[in-house]
Write a protein that holds these residues in place. Structure first.
Motif, PDB file in Angstrom:
ATOM      1  N   ASN A  28      17.054  36.117 -27.295  1.00 34.39           N
ATOM      2  CA  ASN A  28      15.953  35.171 -27.419  1.00 34.39           C
ATOM      3  C   ASN A  28      15.648  34.448 -26.113  1.00 34.39           C
ATOM      4  OD1 ASN A  28      13.989  34.051 -29.165  1.00 34.39           O
ATOM      5  ND2 ASN A  28      15.206  32.191 -29.424  1.00 34.39           N
ATOM      6  N   THR A  29      16.316  34.871 -25.036  1.00 34.10           N
ATOM      7  CA  THR A  29      16.101  34.259 -23.726  1.00 34.10           C
ATOM      8  C   THR A  29      14.832  34.828 -23.090  1.00 34.10           C
ATOM      9  OG1 THR A  29      18.487  34.059 -23.441  1.00 34.10           O
ATOM     10  CG2 THR A  29      17.140  33.880 -21.451  1.00 34.10           C
ATOM     11  N   SER A  30      14.091  33.990 -22.384  1.00 33.13           N
ATOM     12  CA  SER A  30      12.849  34.453 -21.750  1.00 33.13           C
ATOM     13  C   SER A  30      13.143  35.575 -20.754  1.00 33.13           C
ATOM     14  CB  SER A  30      12.162  33.300 -21.018  1.00 33.13           C
ATOM     15  OG  SER A  30      11.738  32.317 -21.929  1.00 33.13           O
ATOM     16  N   PRO A  31      12.336  36.626 -20.765  1.00 32.41           N
ATOM     17  CA  PRO A  31      12.575  37.731 -19.836  1.00 32.41           C
ATOM     18  C   PRO A  31      12.204  37.362 -18.401  1.00 32.41           C
ATOM     19  CG  PRO A  31      10.566  38.118 -21.099  1.00 32.41           C
ATOM     20  CD  PRO A  31      11.209  36.888 -21.675  1.00 32.41           C
ATOM     21  N   VAL A  32      12.825  38.053 -17.464  1.00 32.78           N
ATOM     22  CA  VAL A  32      12.410  38.029 -16.070  1.00 32.78           C
ATOM     23  C   VAL A  32      11.979  39.453 -15.715  1.00 32.78           C
ATOM     24  CG1 VAL A  32      13.927  36.117 -15.433  1.00 32.78           C
ATOM     25  CG2 VAL A  32      14.771  38.470 -15.272  1.00 32.78           C
ATOM     26  N   GLY A  33      11.554  39.677 -14.502  1.00 32.74           N
ATOM     27  CA  GLY A  33      11.141  41.013 -14.106  1.00 32.74           C
ATOM     28  C   GLY A  33      12.335  41.946 -13.980  1.00 32.74           C
ATOM     29  N   HIS A  34      12.067  43.236 -14.128  1.00 38.54           N
ATOM     30  CA  HIS A  34      13.156  44.218 -14.089  1.00 38.54           C
ATOM     31  C   HIS A  34      13.671  44.461 -12.674  1.00 38.54           C
ATOM     32  CE1 HIS A  34       9.342  46.329 -13.681  1.00 38.54           C
ATOM     33  NE2 HIS A  34       9.974  47.229 -12.971  1.00 38.54           N
ATOM     34  N   LEU A  35      13.023  43.882 -11.658  1.00 37.22           N
ATOM     35  CA  LEU A  35      13.535  43.936 -10.286  1.00 37.22           C
ATOM     36  C   LEU A  35      13.866  42.532  -9.763  1.00 37.22           C
ATOM     37  CD1 LEU A  35      11.144  46.652  -8.791  1.00 37.22           C
ATOM     38  CD2 LEU A  35      13.565  46.916  -9.351  1.00 37.22           C
ATOM     39  N   ASP A  36      13.844  41.563 -10.650  1.00 40.99           N
ATOM     40  CA  ASP A  36      14.205  40.197 -10.280  1.00 40.99           C
ATOM     41  C   ASP A  36      15.676  40.172  -9.852  1.00 40.99           C
ATOM     42  OD1 ASP A  36      15.324  37.401 -10.845  1.00 40.99           O
ATOM     43  OD2 ASP A  36      13.193  37.064 -11.238  1.00 40.99           O
ATOM     44  N   PRO A  37      16.010  39.449  -8.783  1.00 38.66           N
ATOM     45  CA  PRO A  37      17.413  39.393  -8.342  1.00 38.66           C
ATOM     46  C   PRO A  37      18.385  38.972  -9.444  1.00 38.66           C
ATOM     47  CG  PRO A  37      15.987  38.432  -6.681  1.00 38.66           C
ATOM     48  CD  PRO A  37      15.117  38.721  -7.865  1.00 38.66           C
ATOM     49  N   ALA A  38      17.940  38.076 -10.314  1.00 37.98           N
ATOM     50  CA  ALA A  38      18.815  37.631 -11.407  1.00 37.98           C
ATOM     51  C   ALA A  38      19.095  38.779 -12.380  1.00 37.98           C
ATOM     52  CB  ALA A  38      18.183  36.456 -12.150  1.00 37.98           C
ATOM     53  N   PHE A  39      18.082  39.612 -12.621  1.00 36.70           N
ATOM     54  CA  PHE A  39      18.278  40.737 -13.526  1.00 36.70           C
ATOM     55  C   PHE A  39      19.126  41.825 -12.869  1.00 36.70           C
ATOM     56  CE2 PHE A  39      16.957  44.709 -15.666  1.00 36.70           C
ATOM     57  CZ  PHE A  39      17.369  44.380 -16.948  1.00 36.70           C
ATOM     58  N   LEU A  40      18.918  42.054 -11.585  1.00 35.45           N
ATOM     59  CA  LEU A  40      19.728  43.051 -10.879  1.00 35.45           C
ATOM     60  C   LEU A  40      21.201  42.639 -10.888  1.00 35.45           C
ATOM     61  CD1 LEU A  40      17.399  43.834  -7.836  1.00 35.45           C
ATOM     62  CD2 LEU A  40      17.616  45.097  -9.986  1.00 35.45           C
ATOM     63  N   ALA A  41      21.457  41.340 -10.758  1.00 32.11           N
ATOM     64  CA  ALA A  41      22.847  40.855 -10.833  1.00 32.11           C
ATOM     65  C   ALA A  41      23.421  41.093 -12.227  1.00 32.11           C
ATOM     66  CB  ALA A  41      22.901  39.366 -10.476  1.00 32.11           C
ATOM     67  N   LEU A  42      22.585  40.910 -13.251  1.00 23.39           N
ATOM     68  CA  LEU A  42      23.029  41.161 -14.621  1.00 23.39           C
ATOM     69  C   LEU A  42      23.352  42.644 -14.822  1.00 23.39           C
ATOM     70  CD1 LEU A  42      21.698  39.703 -17.877  1.00 23.39           C
ATOM     71  CD2 LEU A  42      21.490  42.171 -17.588  1.00 23.39           C
ATOM     72  N   MET A  43      22.577  43.522 -14.208  1.00 22.93           N
ATOM     73  CA  MET A  43      22.856  44.958 -14.286  1.00 22.93           C
ATOM     74  C   MET A  43      24.233  45.276 -13.690  1.00 22.93           C
ATOM     75  SD  MET A  43      19.075  46.402 -13.247  1.00 22.93           S
ATOM     76  CE  MET A  43      19.552  48.122 -13.092  1.00 22.93           C
ATOM     77  N   ASP A  44      24.555  44.632 -12.589  1.00 21.03           N
ATOM     78  CA  ASP A  44      25.886  44.825 -11.988  1.00 21.03           C
ATOM     79  C   ASP A  44      26.988  44.367 -12.938  1.00 21.03           C
ATOM     80  OD1 ASP A  44      24.814  45.855  -9.655  1.00 21.03           O
ATOM     81  OD2 ASP A  44      24.856  43.934  -8.586  1.00 21.03           O
ATOM     82  N   GLU A  45      26.737  43.260 -13.633  1.00 21.87           N
ATOM     83  CA  GLU A  45      27.730  42.763 -14.588  1.00 21.87           C
ATOM     84  C   GLU A  45      27.918  43.753 -15.735  1.00 21.87           C
ATOM     85  OE1 GLU A  45      27.008  37.944 -13.930  1.00 21.87           O
ATOM     86  OE2 GLU A  45      26.025  38.981 -15.600  1.00 21.87           O
ATOM     87  N   GLY A 100      21.890  51.669  -8.599  1.00 24.01           N
ATOM     88  CA  GLY A 100      22.713  51.641  -7.399  1.00 24.01           C
ATOM     89  C   GLY A 100      22.173  50.715  -6.334  1.00 24.01           C
ATOM     90  N   ALA A 101      22.659  50.902  -5.112  1.00 25.38           N
ATOM     91  CA  ALA A 101      22.327  49.991  -4.017  1.00 25.38           C
ATOM     92  C   ALA A 101      20.849  50.032  -3.647  1.00 25.38           C
ATOM     93  CB  ALA A 101      23.178  50.337  -2.791  1.00 25.38           C
ATOM     94  N   GLU A 102      20.190  51.179  -3.895  1.00 24.66           N
ATOM     95  CA  GLU A 102      18.787  51.308  -3.480  1.00 24.66           C
ATOM     96  C   GLU A 102      17.854  50.417  -4.282  1.00 24.66           C
ATOM     97  OE1 GLU A 102      20.770  53.720  -4.499  1.00 24.66           O
ATOM     98  OE2 GLU A 102      20.556  55.552  -3.297  1.00 24.66           O
ATOM     99  N   ARG A 103      18.166  50.237  -5.578  1.00 27.42           N
ATOM    100  CA  ARG A 103      17.332  49.443  -6.495  1.00 27.42           C
ATOM    101  C   ARG A 103      15.900  49.980  -6.527  1.00 27.42           C
ATOM    102  NH1 ARG A 103      21.011  47.400  -9.785  1.00 27.42           N
ATOM    103  NH2 ARG A 103      22.338  45.826  -8.813  1.00 27.42           N
ATOM    104  N   THR A 104      15.763  51.292  -6.515  1.00 27.39           N
ATOM    105  CA  THR A 104      14.461  51.930  -6.546  1.00 27.39           C
ATOM    106  C   THR A 104      13.871  51.854  -7.952  1.00 27.39           C
ATOM    107  OG1 THR A 104      15.202  53.467  -4.842  1.00 27.39           O
ATOM    108  CG2 THR A 104      13.214  54.079  -6.064  1.00 27.39           C
ATOM    109  N   TYR A 105      12.608  51.431  -8.031  1.00 30.51           N
ATOM    110  CA  TYR A 105      11.954  51.326  -9.340  1.00 30.51           C
ATOM    111  C   TYR A 105      11.968  52.682 -10.040  1.00 30.51           C
ATOM    112  CZ  TYR A 105       8.156  51.583 -12.698  1.00 30.51           C
ATOM    113  OH  TYR A 105       7.414  51.823 -13.828  1.00 30.51           O
ATOM    114  N   HIS A 106      12.362  52.666 -11.306  1.00 31.69           N
ATOM    115  CA  HIS A 106      12.350  53.884 -12.118  1.00 31.69           C
ATOM    116  C   HIS A 106      11.533  53.691 -13.392  1.00 31.69           C
ATOM    117  CE1 HIS A 106      13.921  56.792 -15.118  1.00 31.69           C
ATOM    118  NE2 HIS A 106      13.924  57.606 -14.078  1.00 31.69           N
ATOM    119  N   HIS A 107      11.820  52.637 -14.130  1.00 35.12           N
ATOM    120  CA  HIS A 107      11.080  52.308 -15.337  1.00 35.12           C
ATOM    121  C   HIS A 107      11.256  50.819 -15.594  1.00 35.12           C
ATOM    122  CE1 HIS A 107      15.195  52.627 -16.846  1.00 35.12           C
ATOM    123  NE2 HIS A 107      14.813  51.921 -17.897  1.00 35.12           N
ATOM    124  N   THR A 108      10.449  50.286 -16.482  1.00 33.90           N
ATOM    125  CA  THR A 108      10.608  48.886 -16.870  1.00 33.90           C
ATOM    126  C   THR A 108      11.698  48.793 -17.921  1.00 33.90           C
ATOM    127  OG1 THR A 108       8.279  48.451 -16.420  1.00 33.90           O
ATOM    128  CG2 THR A 108       9.454  46.842 -17.774  1.00 33.90           C
TER     129      THR A 108
END
Length: 382
Positions: free
Chosen positions: A42-59, A252-260
Motif C-alpha cells: 500500500n506504499t506509494s510507488p516510485v519509478g522503476h529506475l528511481d535510486p530508492a527502488f534500485l536499492a530495494l532491488m539489491d536488497e 546488475g550494475a548497468e541498470r539498463t531499462y528493460h521493462h516497468t
C-alpha cells in the motif's frame, strides 16, 4: 473538428467499491499475506529506475540468496508469477536439440515437459506414480541412458505434496556434464533448501506460498555454470521478456531499462523476505514442520489418511485422501461458503481422490490448523 463517435454505453458498469470476502487460504496457494506485506504493498510507488527502488532491488537479491542459500550473482525476481520464472529457466538454457531429461511424478513435472518441448528440446522423461520420489540410483541410470544437457526435477510437487530429495543429485549431474534445474515453488521459505551445497544450477519459485506474499514477483537464480551455457548459446533466447542476458543488465550494475517493474509487488516481496530473515531460516523451517505435524495428527484423529509417505511429505502442502463415499468438491465448497476456508482439490491422476491443504508462510500457525480442524468436524459426516 474531431468527429464524435457514439459511445456504446451498454458496456459501462456502475459498480460499488471493491469488497472481497475474508478467507483463510489453506489451499495449494496463494496463502494469506502477512499484514506487514500488505502494508508494504500500500506504499506509494516510485519509478522503476528511481535510486530508492534500485536499492530495494539489491536488497531483494541479497535476501533471496539467503533464503535459497546460494551465492549466485544472477539471482533476481521475475516480473510475473511462478510460471513465468519456471519458463525463464527453460528458455535461457535450452537450445533446439538439447536433450532435457525431466522427472515427472506429478502435474508440474508434466508442465516442464510441455515448456521444454516448445523451446525445441529433445525431451526425455522418467516417471513415478504421483506421490512417489526418484532415488539416486534411478537418476544415475537415467543420466547414463540419456546423457542430457539438463536434468529438471520438482523439489516440492504441488500436485502431490511430495518432497524430492536432492542430496547427491548435483554431484551426479556434474559427473555427466548436466545442469540441474529445480522447481522450488512450494518449498522456498518453508522447506530446507541448500542450492549451492546441493549443486543446483537453476531454480525458480513464487512469492505467494512459503514467502507469504502476493503473486507476481517470482524468484529466479542461475549458477555460474548455467550462465556460461547462456553465454555460449548459438541462438538467441526465444523469449525476449525472460531473456536473462537482457534482464541481468536491469538487475546488475548497468541498470539498463528493460521493462516497468511491478513496483508495489516488489515492495511486498522485499518485506516478505525481510520477515523470513528476521525470523531466521532455521526457525522458519522448524515452524513449518512443527505446525504441519500438528495438522497431520489432527487429520488422523478425524480418521483421515494422507497420500504421501511421512518421510517424503512436504511441510508446506499435505494431500489428504478423500474417504470413500465423500464428495470432495462438496466438502471444499462447504468449507469455503460456510467457514471462509479454502482448500484445494486434486489435479490429474489425483483429481477427486485428495484434498490439498497448504500451511505456508504467514498461514503456518497453530491457529490456522485449529480453525480448519474445527470446520472439518462440522462438515465431515460423523
Amino acid at each position: 473538428m474531431t468527429p464524435i463517435i457514439s459511445i456504446n454505453e451498454s458496456l459501462r458498469l456502475l459498480l460499488a467499491p471493491l469488497k472481497i470476502p475474508s478467507r483463510l487460504l489453506l489451499g495449494p496457494g496463494p496463502s494469506n499475506a502477512h499484514p506487514a506485506v500488505l502494508q508494504a504493498m500500500n506504499t506509494s510507488p516510485v519509478g522503476h529506475l528511481d535510486p530508492a527502488f534500485l536499492a530495494l532491488m539489491d536488497e531483494i537479491q541479497s535476501l533471496l540468496r539467503y533464503t535459497w542459500q546460494t551465492e549466485n550473482p544472477l539471482t533476481i525476481a521475475v516480473s510475473g508469477t511462478g510460471t513465468a520464472a519456471m519458463e525463464a529457466t527453460i528458455a535461457n538454457v535450452t537450445e533446439p536439440g538439447d536433450v532435457v531429461l525431466i522427472g515427472v511424478a506429478g502435474y508440474f513435472g508434466s508442465r516442464l515437459v510441455d515448456m521444454a518441448g516448445r523451446y525445441g528440446a529433445d525431451v526425455r522423461t522418467i516417471t513415478k506414480p504421483w506421490g512417489k520420489v526418484f532415488t539416486l540410483d534411478e537418476l544415475r541410470t537415467a543420466l547414463q541412458t540419456h546423457r542430457p544437457a539438463i536434468l529438471a526435477l520438482v523439489h516440492a510437487e504441488t500436485s502431490t505434496g511430495a518432497r524430492q530429495p536432492l542430496e547427491g543429485v548435483g554431484e551426479l549431474c556434474r559427473e555427466f556434464g548436466t545442469l540441474l534445474l529445480v522447481d522450488t515453488v512450494t518449498s522456498l521459505g518453508g522447506v530446507p533448501i541448500f542450492l549451492d551445497d546441493w549443486g543446483v544450477d537453476l531454480a525458480y519459485s513464487c512469492s505467494q506460498k512459503g514467502l507469504g506474499c502476493s503473486p507476481g514477483a517470482s524468484p529466479f537464480t542461475m549458477s555460474p555454470r548455467a550462465v556460461e551455457k547462456l553465454q555460449k548459446r548459438q541462438t538467441k533466447v526465444a523469449n525476449w521478456y525472460l531473456d536473462m542476458s537482457l534482464l541481468g543488465k536491469y538487475w546488475g550494475a548497468e541498470r539498463t531499462y528493460h521493462h516497468t517493474a511491478p513496483i508495489n509487488l516488489y515492495y511486498a516481496l522485499r518485506e516478505a523476505l525481510r520477515l523470513v530473515a528476521e525470523e531466521g531460516l532455521a526457525n522458519c523451517w522448524q515452524r513449518h514442520q512443527k505446525n504441519v505435524e500438528y495438522l497431520w495428527a489432527g487429520l488422523e484423529e478425524l480418521g483421515l489418511s494422507l497420500h504421501v509417505e511421512r518421510e517424503y511429505r512436504l511441510p508446506t502442502l499435505t494431500t489428504v485422501c478423500i474417504p470413500e463415499g465423500i464428495d470432495g468438491k462438496a466438502v471444499a465448497k462447504q468449507l469455503l461458503h460456510e467457514h471462509d476456508i479454502e482448500i484445494g482439490g486434486g489435479l490429474g491422476e489425483l483429481a477427486g481422490k485428495v484434498w490439498r491443504v497448504g500451511l505456508m508462510g504467514f498461514n503456518s500457525r497453530k491457529e490456522s490448523v485449529d480453525q480448519l480442524l474445527a470446520a472439518l468436524r462440522q462438515v465431515l459426516p460423523q
